[in-house]
Design a protein around this motif. Structure first.
Motif, PDB file in Angstrom:
ATOM      1  N   LYS A   1      27.338  21.823  -5.178  1.00 28.00           N
ATOM      2  CA  LYS A   1      27.052  20.864  -4.117  1.00 28.00           C
ATOM      3  C   LYS A   1      26.402  21.604  -2.958  1.00 28.00           C
ATOM      4  CE  LYS A   1      29.071  17.175  -1.317  1.00 28.00           C
ATOM      5  NZ  LYS A   1      30.284  16.387  -1.001  1.00 28.00           N
ATOM      6  N   LEU A   2      25.333  21.038  -2.410  1.00 20.37           N
ATOM      7  CA  LEU A   2      24.650  21.655  -1.277  1.00 20.37           C
ATOM      8  C   LEU A   2      25.430  21.383   0.009  1.00 20.37           C
ATOM      9  CD1 LEU A   2      21.011  20.609  -2.239  1.00 20.37           C
ATOM     10  CD2 LEU A   2      22.021  22.896  -2.430  1.00 20.37           C
ATOM     11  N   PRO A   3      25.263  22.245   1.022  1.00 18.60           N
ATOM     12  CA  PRO A   3      25.983  22.033   2.284  1.00 18.60           C
ATOM     13  C   PRO A   3      25.758  20.629   2.848  1.00 18.60           C
ATOM     14  CG  PRO A   3      24.947  24.202   2.261  1.00 18.60           C
ATOM     15  CD  PRO A   3      24.478  23.495   1.033  1.00 18.60           C
ATOM     16  N   GLU A   4      24.547  20.107   2.666  1.00 16.84           N
ATOM     17  CA  GLU A   4      24.221  18.722   3.009  1.00 16.84           C
ATOM     18  C   GLU A   4      23.004  18.322   2.182  1.00 16.84           C
ATOM     19  OE1 GLU A   4      23.296  18.401   7.122  1.00 16.84           O
ATOM     20  OE2 GLU A   4      21.525  19.670   7.001  1.00 16.84           O
ATOM     21  N   PRO A   5      22.814  17.031   1.923  1.00 15.93           N
ATOM     22  CA  PRO A   5      21.662  16.616   1.120  1.00 15.93           C
ATOM     23  C   PRO A   5      20.345  17.064   1.767  1.00 15.93           C
ATOM     24  CG  PRO A   5      23.228  14.814   1.331  1.00 15.93           C
ATOM     25  CD  PRO A   5      23.684  15.889   2.274  1.00 15.93           C
TER      26      PRO A   5
ATOM     27  N   ASP B   1       0.871  -1.175   0.000  1.00 13.70           N
ATOM     28  CA  ASP B   1       0.000   0.000   0.000  1.00 13.70           C
ATOM     29  C   ASP B   1       0.914   1.233   0.000  1.00 13.70           C
ATOM     30  OD1 ASP B   1      -2.167   1.685   0.167  1.00 13.70           O
ATOM     31  OD2 ASP B   1      -2.349   1.504   2.352  1.00 13.70           O
ATOM     32  N   PRO B   2       1.009   1.958  -1.123  1.00 15.94           N
ATOM     33  CA  PRO B   2       2.010   3.032  -1.218  1.00 15.94           C
ATOM     34  C   PRO B   2       1.663   4.253  -0.377  1.00 15.94           C
ATOM     35  CG  PRO B   2       0.649   2.991  -3.189  1.00 15.94           C
ATOM     36  CD  PRO B   2       0.232   1.813  -2.364  1.00 15.94           C
ATOM     37  N   PHE B   3       2.688   4.913   0.146  1.00 16.21           N
ATOM     38  CA  PHE B   3       2.507   6.221   0.753  1.00 16.21           C
ATOM     39  C   PHE B   3       2.224   7.230  -0.363  1.00 16.21           C
ATOM     40  CE2 PHE B   3       5.209   4.159   3.995  1.00 16.21           C
ATOM     41  CZ  PHE B   3       4.445   4.409   5.133  1.00 16.21           C
ATOM     42  N   PRO B   4       1.365   8.233  -0.105  1.00 13.90           N
ATOM     43  CA  PRO B   4       0.984   9.166  -1.178  1.00 13.90           C
ATOM     44  C   PRO B   4       1.995  10.282  -1.433  1.00 13.90           C
ATOM     45  CG  PRO B   4      -0.212   9.701   0.817  1.00 13.90           C
ATOM     46  CD  PRO B   4       0.598   8.470   1.133  1.00 13.90           C
ATOM     47  N   VAL B   5       3.250  10.050  -1.057  1.00 11.99           N
ATOM     48  CA  VAL B   5       4.309  11.026  -1.318  1.00 11.99           C
ATOM     49  C   VAL B   5       5.537  10.298  -1.861  1.00 11.99           C
ATOM     50  CG1 VAL B   5       3.558  12.659   0.454  1.00 11.99           C
ATOM     51  CG2 VAL B   5       5.219  10.877   1.043  1.00 11.99           C
ATOM     52  N   GLU B   6       6.329  11.023  -2.648  1.00 13.15           N
ATOM     53  CA  GLU B   6       7.615  10.516  -3.108  1.00 13.15           C
ATOM     54  C   GLU B   6       8.708  11.262  -2.360  1.00 13.15           C
ATOM     55  OE1 GLU B   6       7.860  10.877  -7.343  1.00 13.15           O
ATOM     56  OE2 GLU B   6       6.342   9.331  -7.701  1.00 13.15           O
ATOM     57  N   MET B   7       9.715  10.533  -1.933  1.00 12.76           N
ATOM     58  CA  MET B   7      10.805  11.135  -1.182  1.00 12.76           C
ATOM     59  C   MET B   7      11.940  11.485  -2.143  1.00 12.76           C
ATOM     60  SD  MET B   7       9.616  11.223   1.871  1.00 12.76           S
ATOM     61  CE  MET B   7      10.979  11.418   3.031  1.00 12.76           C
ATOM     62  N   VAL B   8      12.035  12.765  -2.473  1.00 10.93           N
ATOM     63  CA  VAL B   8      13.098  13.262  -3.361  1.00 10.93           C
ATOM     64  C   VAL B   8      14.240  13.766  -2.488  1.00 10.93           C
ATOM     65  CG1 VAL B   8      13.688  14.913  -5.166  1.00 10.93           C
ATOM     66  CG2 VAL B   8      11.373  13.936  -5.079  1.00 10.93           C
ATOM     67  N   ILE B   9      15.450  13.364  -2.817  1.00 12.12           N
ATOM     68  CA  ILE B   9      16.605  13.837  -2.052  1.00 12.12           C
ATOM     69  C   ILE B   9      17.639  14.393  -3.023  1.00 12.12           C
ATOM     70  CG2 ILE B   9      17.578  11.484  -1.956  1.00 12.12           C
ATOM     71  CD1 ILE B   9      18.793  12.356   0.828  1.00 12.12           C
ATOM     72  N   ARG B  10      18.221  15.526  -2.640  1.00 10.56           N
ATOM     73  CA  ARG B  10      19.121  16.268  -3.529  1.00 10.56           C
ATOM     74  C   ARG B  10      20.435  16.572  -2.810  1.00 10.56           C
ATOM     75  NH1 ARG B  10      15.782  18.349  -7.524  1.00 10.56           N
ATOM     76  NH2 ARG B  10      13.554  18.272  -7.047  1.00 10.56           N
ATOM     77  N   GLY B  11      21.538  16.217  -3.477  1.00  8.90           N
ATOM     78  CA  GLY B  11      22.855  16.559  -2.947  1.00  8.90           C
ATOM     79  C   GLY B  11      23.452  17.771  -3.638  1.00  8.90           C
TER      80      GLY B  11
ATOM     81  N   PHE C   1      20.401   7.082  -0.148  1.00  9.06           N
ATOM     82  CA  PHE C   1      21.141   8.063  -0.947  1.00  9.06           C
ATOM     83  C   PHE C   1      22.640   7.957  -0.680  1.00  9.06           C
ATOM     84  CE2 PHE C   1      22.628  12.481  -1.853  1.00  9.06           C
ATOM     85  CZ  PHE C   1      22.266  12.527  -3.204  1.00  9.06           C
ATOM     86  N   GLU C   2      23.000   7.731   0.563  1.00  7.72           N
ATOM     87  CA  GLU C   2      24.417   7.570   0.902  1.00  7.72           C
ATOM     88  C   GLU C   2      24.988   6.328   0.224  1.00  7.72           C
ATOM     89  OE1 GLU C   2      27.336   7.162   4.836  1.00  7.72           O
ATOM     90  OE2 GLU C   2      25.196   7.599   5.097  1.00  7.72           O
ATOM     91  N   ARG C   3      24.217   5.228   0.245  1.00  7.27           N
ATOM     92  CA  ARG C   3      24.670   3.996  -0.406  1.00  7.27           C
ATOM     93  C   ARG C   3      24.793   4.205  -1.919  1.00  7.27           C
ATOM     94  NH1 ARG C   3      23.861  -1.265   1.206  1.00  7.27           N
ATOM     95  NH2 ARG C   3      24.440  -0.439   3.245  1.00  7.27           N
TER      96      ARG C   3
END
Length: 314
Positions: free
Chosen positions: A132-136, A91-101, A179-181
């Motif tokens: 590059k961002l200070p942190e993701p 059952d999917p969560f209704p959001v996508e987790m976008v991560i940006r470095g 994201f780290e992996r």
């Protein structure tokens, strides 16, 4: 999106045709996901398929699901065919987790237009495109069945009750670890994982589970690490591995999915060039040699391999 199903598997309940995937829902909470060679951009499916694109996406996703299964359980149960993954229904969560470095793509366009906050995250002044961002940072989006996904903040997600606070903490933790992996793997391949998205759901036991594809060129952006710093200092565009080259071709030919836009002709030469780019992308991102599947009898091949898997795992 609906359509006539290409296959009819034992125990099949229903079928969903997405932009590039056909999903078959089976009894016992099983999903058969067939990754087609269709290609989409600007929420439009282009008129001609790209040979081997489906195989590239499916095999990359399978590799990275296996490489991250120690971080969080995922939906994959098997890959009986180069273009097919079979997994458990969640059952999917209704959001996508976008991560940006890095400040690229949509985030850069928002920043360039003068905003210093995206999805509730404040960004410092003085950044350039692809810095590059200070942190993701995590910049979630809503999941739209039709049209565009919309940016949403952590606070809005919790206020609207889209995800519980305890579950959201788990999603954030998994997103950063994945994201780290992915970044570590990319670095070994001479690449930079710039940004990506993850989708999660809960299985029938209530366990938070990673679903869909991960770290593929359709869900992620990669830069070549060699020359990155020099290109940034000179203000040059970064050399990247993603589907962005298709979007650029469309933009250069005055197509962005707007009313009245006319789709440019996809010549055999262009189609072959896109196919070769996807194969190059597979080999660069995975570190593996790409082995072209026999697509002469693709339908029969998929049907045979899926039926065999289902019989052996029933």
């Amino acid at each position: 999106m609906t359509g006539i199903p290409e296959f009819k598997f034992n125990g099949q309940i229903r079928h969903y045709r997405g932009k590039v995937r056909d999903v078959y829902y089976l009894e016992n909470d099983l999903l058969v996901m067939v990754v087609s060679d269709r290609i989409s951009a600007f929420d439009v499916v282009l008129p001609k398929p790209i040979p081997y694109k489906g195989q590239v996406l499916n095999q990359l996703a399978a590799k990275f699901l296996d490489l991250t299964s120690d971080i969080i359980p995922n939906w994959k149960l098997g890959t009986p065919d180069p273009s097919v993954t079979i997994g458990k229904l969640c059952d999917p969560f209704p959001v996508e987790m976008v991560i940006r470095g890095y400040l690229a793509g949509h985030a850069w366009r928002v920043y360039r237009d003068g905003k210093r906050e995206i999805c509730g995250v404040t960004l410092p002044d003085g950044l350039k495109e692809n810095d590059k961002l200070p942190e993701p940072i995590i910049t979630p989006t809503t999941k739209a069945h039709e049209g565009h996904d919309e940016d949403i903040s952590r606070e809005e997600i919790l206020e609207k009750g889209l995800v519980s606070e305890s579950d959201y903490r788990e999603l954030e933790k998994a997103t950063r670890a994945l994201f780290e992996r992915g970044s570590d793997h990319a670095q070994k391949q001479g690449l930079i994982l710039v940004d990506t998205k993850y989708e999660f759901g809960k299985d029938k036991n209530g366990t938070i589970t990673l679903i869909d594809e991960i770290h593929t060129p359709d869900s992620s952006r990669y830069f070549y690490a060699d020359g990155y710093e020099e290109r940034q200092q000179k203000g040059e565009s970064q050399k990247q591995l993603s589907k962005e080259f298709v979007r650029k071709w469309l933009i250069d030919n005055n197509f962005q999915g707007r009313d009245g836009d006319r789709m440019p002709e996809m010549t055999p030469e262009y189609i072959e060039s896109v196919s070769e780019r996807y194969i190059e992308l597979f080999e660069k991102v995975s570190g593996d040699q790409f082995k072209r599947a026999d697509n002469e009898n693709r339908k029969q091949r998929i049907e045979k391999n899926v039926r065999k898997w289902l019989e052996e795992n029933s």
